[in-house]
Design a protein around this motif. Structure first.
Motif, PDB file in Angstrom:
ATOM      1  N   UNK A  78     -15.925  18.986 -16.450  1.00 19.39           N
ATOM      2  CA  UNK A  78     -15.514  20.148 -15.653  1.00 19.39           C
ATOM      3  C   UNK A  78     -15.659  21.430 -16.469  1.00 19.39           C
ATOM      4  N   UNK A  79     -15.313  21.383 -17.747  1.00 23.35           N
ATOM      5  CA  UNK A  79     -15.458  22.564 -18.609  1.00 23.35           C
ATOM      6  C   UNK A  79     -16.938  22.950 -18.727  1.00 23.35           C
ATOM      7  N   UNK A  80     -17.817  21.971 -18.855  1.00 26.39           N
ATOM      8  CA  UNK A  80     -19.250  22.253 -18.919  1.00 26.39           C
ATOM      9  C   UNK A  80     -19.716  22.889 -17.614  1.00 26.39           C
ATOM     10  N   UNK A  81     -19.289  22.309 -16.492  1.00 29.00           N
ATOM     11  CA  UNK A  81     -19.665  22.860 -15.189  1.00 29.00           C
ATOM     12  C   UNK A  81     -19.175  24.304 -15.068  1.00 29.00           C
ATOM     13  N   UNK A  82     -17.975  24.575 -15.527  1.00 28.93           N
ATOM     14  CA  UNK A  82     -17.434  25.937 -15.473  1.00 28.93           C
ATOM     15  C   UNK A  82     -18.277  26.889 -16.323  1.00 28.93           C
ATOM     16  N   UNK A  84     -21.334  26.834 -16.777  1.00 27.91           N
ATOM     17  CA  UNK A  84     -22.598  27.081 -16.076  1.00 27.91           C
ATOM     18  C   UNK A  84     -22.398  27.808 -14.751  1.00 27.91           C
ATOM     19  N   UNK A  85     -21.140  28.089 -14.412  1.00 26.77           N
ATOM     20  CA  UNK A  85     -20.849  28.772 -13.154  1.00 26.77           C
ATOM     21  C   UNK A  85     -20.814  27.837 -11.957  1.00 26.77           C
ATOM     22  N   UNK A  86     -20.589  26.554 -12.201  1.00 26.29           N
ATOM     23  CA  UNK A  86     -20.619  25.544 -11.144  1.00 26.29           C
ATOM     24  C   UNK A  86     -19.232  25.164 -10.650  1.00 26.29           C
ATOM     25  N   UNK A  87     -18.244  25.991 -10.946  1.00 22.52           N
ATOM     26  CA  UNK A  87     -16.894  25.779 -10.418  1.00 22.52           C
ATOM     27  C   UNK A  87     -16.438  27.069  -9.750  1.00 22.52           C
ATOM     28  N   UNK A  88     -15.410  26.944  -8.915  1.00 24.09           N
ATOM     29  CA  UNK A  88     -14.802  28.159  -8.388  1.00 24.09           C
ATOM     30  C   UNK A  88     -13.961  28.782  -9.508  1.00 24.09           C
ATOM     31  N   UNK A  89     -13.492  30.014  -9.336  1.00 25.39           N
ATOM     32  CA  UNK A  89     -12.773  30.692 -10.424  1.00 25.39           C
ATOM     33  C   UNK A  89     -11.566  29.915 -10.958  1.00 25.39           C
TER      34      UNK A  89
END
Length: 99
Positions: A78-82, A84-89
């Motif tokens: 999830x941290x990696x996805x964040x 890359x901008x792949x999570x909501x704020x």
């Protein structure tokens, strides 16, 4: 990690130990609208514009209970996805490719 949407419109997680990718696959014949409905009904997220936005809490609940190594790996995913901008704020949802 992969989420499968069955012909009965039920999402389920397979390959939960695979924490280097995230995708949603649907049964033949299901539209994006069907996937959206299935995810929303299960509290698992939503689908729009060729992507699924999966609820992080729902995904976490699908993992092996009581496995700290998996929990750490999931958090890293999830941290990696964040990053890359792949999570909501609020990191409550994570974007996945909809196949």
């Amino acid at each position: 990690m992969k989420v499968l949407i069955s012909a009965q419109l039920r999402p389920s997680v397979v390959e939960a130990a695979e924490l280097t990718s995230l995708s949603v696959e649907r049964a033949d014949g299901l539209s994006e609208t069907d996937v959206d409905s299935a995810l929303r009904t299960a509290g698992a997220g939503r689908a729009a514009e060729g992507h699924a936005w999966l609820a992080v809490a729902w995904l976490r609940d699908q993992g092996p209970a009581g496995d700290p190594q998996w929990t750490d790996g999931f958090g890293e995913m999830i941290a990696y996805a964040a990053s890359k901008g792949w999570t909501d704020p609020g990191q409550e949802s994570v974007r996945a490719h909809l196949a």
